[in-house]
Design a protein around this motif. Structure first.
Motif, PDB file in Angstrom:
ATOM      1  N   SER A 230      -0.718 -53.447  20.447  1.00 29.50           N
ATOM      2  CA  SER A 230      -0.529 -52.986  19.076  1.00 29.50           C
ATOM      3  C   SER A 230      -0.848 -51.506  18.886  1.00 29.50           C
ATOM      4  O   SER A 230      -0.517 -50.933  17.842  1.00 29.50           O
ATOM      5  CB  SER A 230      -1.399 -53.816  18.118  1.00 29.50           C
ATOM      6  N   THR A 231      -1.482 -50.889  19.878  1.00 34.20           N
ATOM      7  CA  THR A 231      -1.875 -49.477  19.732  1.00 34.20           C
ATOM      8  C   THR A 231      -1.283 -48.551  20.785  1.00 34.20           C
ATOM      9  O   THR A 231      -1.317 -47.333  20.607  1.00 34.20           O
ATOM     10  CB  THR A 231      -3.411 -49.346  19.791  1.00 34.20           C
ATOM     11  N   VAL A 232      -0.730 -49.091  21.861  1.00 31.84           N
ATOM     12  CA  VAL A 232      -0.305 -48.246  22.976  1.00 31.84           C
ATOM     13  C   VAL A 232       0.789 -47.263  22.558  1.00 31.84           C
ATOM     14  O   VAL A 232       0.762 -46.082  22.927  1.00 31.84           O
ATOM     15  CB  VAL A 232       0.154 -49.112  24.182  1.00 31.84           C
ATOM     16  N   LEU A 233       1.759 -47.734  21.780  1.00 30.36           N
ATOM     17  CA  LEU A 233       2.858 -46.838  21.390  1.00 30.36           C
ATOM     18  C   LEU A 233       2.354 -45.727  20.481  1.00 30.36           C
ATOM     19  O   LEU A 233       2.785 -44.569  20.603  1.00 30.36           O
ATOM     20  CB  LEU A 233       3.963 -47.635  20.695  1.00 30.36           C
ATOM     21  N   TRP A 234       1.428 -46.052  19.586  1.00 36.76           N
ATOM     22  CA  TRP A 234       0.873 -45.039  18.693  1.00 36.76           C
ATOM     23  C   TRP A 234       0.039 -44.023  19.466  1.00 36.76           C
ATOM     24  O   TRP A 234       0.026 -42.833  19.142  1.00 36.76           O
ATOM     25  CB  TRP A 234       0.047 -45.698  17.594  1.00 36.76           C
ATOM     26  N   ALA A 235      -0.672 -44.515  20.479  1.00 32.62           N
ATOM     27  CA  ALA A 235      -1.441 -43.595  21.322  1.00 32.62           C
ATOM     28  C   ALA A 235      -0.521 -42.628  22.059  1.00 32.62           C
ATOM     29  O   ALA A 235      -0.826 -41.434  22.194  1.00 32.62           O
ATOM     30  CB  ALA A 235      -2.276 -44.399  22.324  1.00 32.62           C
ATOM     31  N   ILE A 236       0.616 -43.120  22.516  1.00 32.19           N
ATOM     32  CA  ILE A 236       1.593 -42.267  23.194  1.00 32.19           C
ATOM     33  C   ILE A 236       2.212 -41.284  22.204  1.00 32.19           C
ATOM     34  O   ILE A 236       2.461 -40.122  22.536  1.00 32.19           O
ATOM     35  CB  ILE A 236       2.677 -43.126  23.875  1.00 32.19           C
ATOM     36  N   LEU A 237       2.437 -41.728  20.977  1.00 35.16           N
ATOM     37  CA  LEU A 237       3.007 -40.845  19.957  1.00 35.16           C
ATOM     38  C   LEU A 237       2.084 -39.662  19.670  1.00 35.16           C
ATOM     39  O   LEU A 237       2.555 -38.541  19.448  1.00 35.16           O
ATOM     40  CB  LEU A 237       3.266 -41.631  18.672  1.00 35.16           C
ATOM     41  N   VAL A 238       0.779 -39.904  19.677  1.00 36.27           N
ATOM     42  CA  VAL A 238      -0.178 -38.802  19.498  1.00 36.27           C
ATOM     43  C   VAL A 238       0.005 -37.781  20.619  1.00 36.27           C
ATOM     44  O   VAL A 238       0.002 -36.559  20.381  1.00 36.27           O
ATOM     45  CB  VAL A 238      -1.620 -39.334  19.473  1.00 36.27           C
ATOM     46  N   THR A 239       0.183 -38.268  21.835  1.00 33.31           N
ATOM     47  CA  THR A 239       0.394 -37.377  22.980  1.00 33.31           C
ATOM     48  C   THR A 239       1.688 -36.589  22.837  1.00 33.31           C
ATOM     49  O   THR A 239       1.735 -35.386  23.135  1.00 33.31           O
ATOM     50  CB  THR A 239       0.424 -38.194  24.289  1.00 33.31           C
ATOM     51  N   VAL A 240       2.746 -37.250  22.384  1.00 33.93           N
ATOM     52  CA  VAL A 240       4.039 -36.592  22.211  1.00 33.93           C
ATOM     53  C   VAL A 240       3.938 -35.481  21.171  1.00 33.93           C
ATOM     54  O   VAL A 240       4.442 -34.361  21.382  1.00 33.93           O
ATOM     55  CB  VAL A 240       5.120 -37.617  21.801  1.00 33.93           C
ATOM     56  N   ILE A 241       3.272 -35.761  20.044  1.00 36.96           N
ATOM     57  CA  ILE A 241       3.102 -34.741  19.003  1.00 36.96           C
ATOM     58  C   ILE A 241       2.282 -33.571  19.533  1.00 36.96           C
ATOM     59  O   ILE A 241       2.604 -32.401  19.314  1.00 36.96           O
ATOM     60  CB  ILE A 241       2.448 -35.362  17.757  1.00 36.96           C
ATOM     61  N   TRP A 242       1.197 -33.889  20.237  1.00 35.36           N
ATOM     62  CA  TRP A 242       0.340 -32.843  20.819  1.00 35.36           C
ATOM     63  C   TRP A 242       1.118 -31.982  21.812  1.00 35.36           C
ATOM     64  O   TRP A 242       0.948 -30.765  21.860  1.00 35.36           O
ATOM     65  CB  TRP A 242      -0.848 -33.504  21.507  1.00 35.36           C
TER      66      TRP A 242
ATOM     67  N   ASN B  32       5.737 -54.535  27.745  1.00 40.05           N
ATOM     68  CA  ASN B  32       6.879 -53.797  27.173  1.00 40.05           C
ATOM     69  C   ASN B  32       6.590 -53.230  25.782  1.00 40.05           C
ATOM     70  O   ASN B  32       7.506 -52.907  25.029  1.00 40.05           O
ATOM     71  CB  ASN B  32       8.129 -54.680  27.089  1.00 40.05           C
ATOM     72  N   ALA B  33       5.310 -53.073  25.436  1.00 40.02           N
ATOM     73  CA  ALA B  33       4.942 -52.622  24.092  1.00 40.02           C
ATOM     74  C   ALA B  33       5.260 -51.153  23.858  1.00 40.02           C
ATOM     75  O   ALA B  33       5.277 -50.700  22.711  1.00 40.02           O
ATOM     76  CB  ALA B  33       3.452 -52.870  23.836  1.00 40.02           C
ATOM     77  N   ALA B  34       5.477 -50.388  24.931  1.00 41.78           N
ATOM     78  CA  ALA B  34       5.815 -48.962  24.796  1.00 41.78           C
ATOM     79  C   ALA B  34       7.121 -48.640  25.519  1.00 41.78           C
ATOM     80  O   ALA B  34       7.372 -47.489  25.856  1.00 41.78           O
ATOM     81  CB  ALA B  34       4.685 -48.097  25.334  1.00 41.78           C
ATOM     82  N   GLU B  35       7.941 -49.643  25.739  1.00 43.24           N
ATOM     83  CA  GLU B  35       9.206 -49.444  26.450  1.00 43.24           C
ATOM     84  C   GLU B  35      10.151 -48.585  25.619  1.00 43.24           C
ATOM     85  O   GLU B  35      10.376 -48.848  24.439  1.00 43.24           O
ATOM     86  CB  GLU B  35       9.861 -50.791  26.726  1.00 43.24           C
ATOM     87  N   THR B  36      10.699 -47.547  26.223  1.00 47.43           N
ATOM     88  CA  THR B  36      11.727 -46.737  25.579  1.00 47.43           C
ATOM     89  C   THR B  36      13.046 -46.953  26.305  1.00 47.43           C
ATOM     90  O   THR B  36      13.100 -47.664  27.312  1.00 47.43           O
ATOM     91  CB  THR B  36      11.352 -45.238  25.610  1.00 47.43           C
ATOM     92  N   LEU B  37      14.098 -46.345  25.823  1.00 45.23           N
ATOM     93  CA  LEU B  37      15.406 -46.561  26.432  1.00 45.23           C
ATOM     94  C   LEU B  37      15.439 -46.123  27.891  1.00 45.23           C
ATOM     95  O   LEU B  37      15.999 -46.814  28.745  1.00 45.23           O
ATOM     96  CB  LEU B  37      16.478 -45.807  25.638  1.00 45.23           C
TER      97      LEU B  37
END
Length: 294
Positions: free
Chosen positions: A156-168, A244-249
Motif C-alpha cells: 500500500s505504500t511502495v508506489l508512493w515511496a517511489i513517487l517521492v523518489t521520482v519527484i526528488w 506487482n504493487a509498483a509495476e509500471t508498463l
C-alpha cells in the motif's frame, strides 16, 4: 541557379544521410520489428508461430497489465499535479532579483538530476530501510521503541515511496527549464505591468505564466513521456514489487516479456506503449500549435 539548388539539395542529403541511416537502424526498424513480432508466439529461440491478435487479447485480460497502466497513469498524474507546480513555484522564487543565493539553491535542487536513475533508487532504498535508514532515525528520535515501517515492503505504500523518489529526482530538471523560460521574458513586461498598477501576484498570474506557457508545455511533455518510460528507479527500488504493487508498463514489459523469453508478448506490450505515446504526441502537437497561434 538550378545547378546551385541541385548542389545545395545534394549537400543537405549528404549531411543528413548518416543521421537518417542511424535513426532508421536503431529506431524505425526496431519499431516495425516489434509490431511484426507482436503477432507471433515466440521465445526468441524456436520457430515463430503466428497467433494474430492473441497477445493483445491476453494483455487486455491480464489484471497485472491493467494495474501497470493504472500505476503509470498515477505517476503521470502526480508528476503533473505536484512536481510541475512545485517546480514552477521554486522557479518563480529563484528568478526574483531580490532573492539571495539563487545560484546555490538552483544547484542544490538540480543536483539530484545529475545522479543516474539507478543511483537515485539505491539512495532512497537506503533511506527507506527500516533497519539503518533515515526513516529509522526519524522514528528513533520522535517515537523510540515504535515499530519502524518498511515503505518498500508494503504493497500500500511502495508506489508512493517511489513517487517521492521520482519527484526528488526530476523536480530540479523541470525547475531549470522554467527558470530558463522566465529569463527569456523581458523585464519591460514586468515594469509595464507595475506602472499600470498590477501587483506582483497579478503580474505573475495574468502575464508571466501565460507567457511561460510554451515552456510549461515542454515540461509537461517531458514529464508525461518520462512517466511512460519509468523503469530504472522502480527496478532499483524493488523490481515492481512486492506483489506487482509498483509495476509500471516498462517493468511489466521486462518481467512478463523479455525476462521469461516471451518475445512476442513483450513486443505487444511495446506496441501498446508506443501507441499510447503516439496518441499523446498528437495531442501535444495540437496544443503546441494552439499556443503558438495565441
Amino acid at each position: 541557379m538550378i545547378n546551385n539548388r541541385k548542389q545545395t539539395s545534394l549537400l543537405v542529403i549528404l549531411l543528413l544521410a548518416p543521421a537518417l541511416i542511424i535513426f532508421s537502424f536503431f529506431v524505425v526498424v526496431p519499431i516495425f520489428k516489434a509490431a511484426y513480432y507482436s503477432f507471433f508466439k515466440w521465445n526468441g529461440l524456436t520457430a515463430m508461430k503466428f497467433i494474430g491478435f492473441k497477445n493483445f487479447v491476453d494483455l487486455a485480460n491480464d489484471p497485472v497489465f491493467l494495474q501497470a497502466i493504472g500505476h503509470t497513469l498515477l505517476v503521470t498524474f502526480i508528476s503533473l499535479l505536484i512536481e510541475l507546480p512545485l517546480a514552477l513555484l521554486c522557479a518563480l522564487i529563484i528568478s526574483n532579483k531580490n532573492f539571495k543565493g539563487a545560484v546555490a539553491f538552483r544547484t542544490f535542487f538540480f543536483l539530484p538530476y545529475a545522479f543516474s536513475e539507478i543511483i537515485s533508487g539505491i539512495i532512497w532504498q537506503f533511506i527507506y530501510n527500516p533497519q539503518y535508514g533515515f526513516v529509522k532515525a526519524i522514528y528513533s528520535f520522535f517515537a523510540p521503541g515504535a515499530p519502524v515501517p518498511a515503505p518498500l515492503a508494503n504493497t500500500s505504500t511502495v508506489l508512493w515511496a517511489i513517487l517521492v523518489t521520482v519527484i526528488w529526482k526530476y523536480f530540479g530538471f523541470h525547475m531549470s527549464i522554467m527558470i530558463a523560460g522566465l529569463q527569456d521574458i523581458p523585464d519591460d513586461v514586468r515594469e509595464a505591468a507595475k506602472i499600470d498598477g498590477a501587483t506582483e501576484s497579478q503580474t505573475t498570474r495574468k502575464i508571466i505564466i501565460p507567457l511561460l506557457l510554451p515552456t510549461l508545455l515542454v515540461s509537461i511533455f517531458f514529464s508525461i513521456v518520462g512517466s511512460f518510460q519509468l523503469y530504472d528507479i522502480v527496478w532499483a527500488m524493488g523490481k515492481g514489487g512486492p506483489a506487482n504493487a509498483a509495476e509500471t508498463l516498462v517493468t511489466y514489459l521486462y518481467n512478463y516479456g523479455l525476462k521469461i523469453n516471451k518475445i512476442g508478448y513483450g513486443s505487444a506490450v511495446a506496441v501498446v506503449i508506443f501507441l499510447m505515446c503516439l496518441v499523446f504526441s498528437a495531442f501535444y502537437g495540437r496544443a503546441m500549435l494552439k499556443s503558438e497561434d495565441r
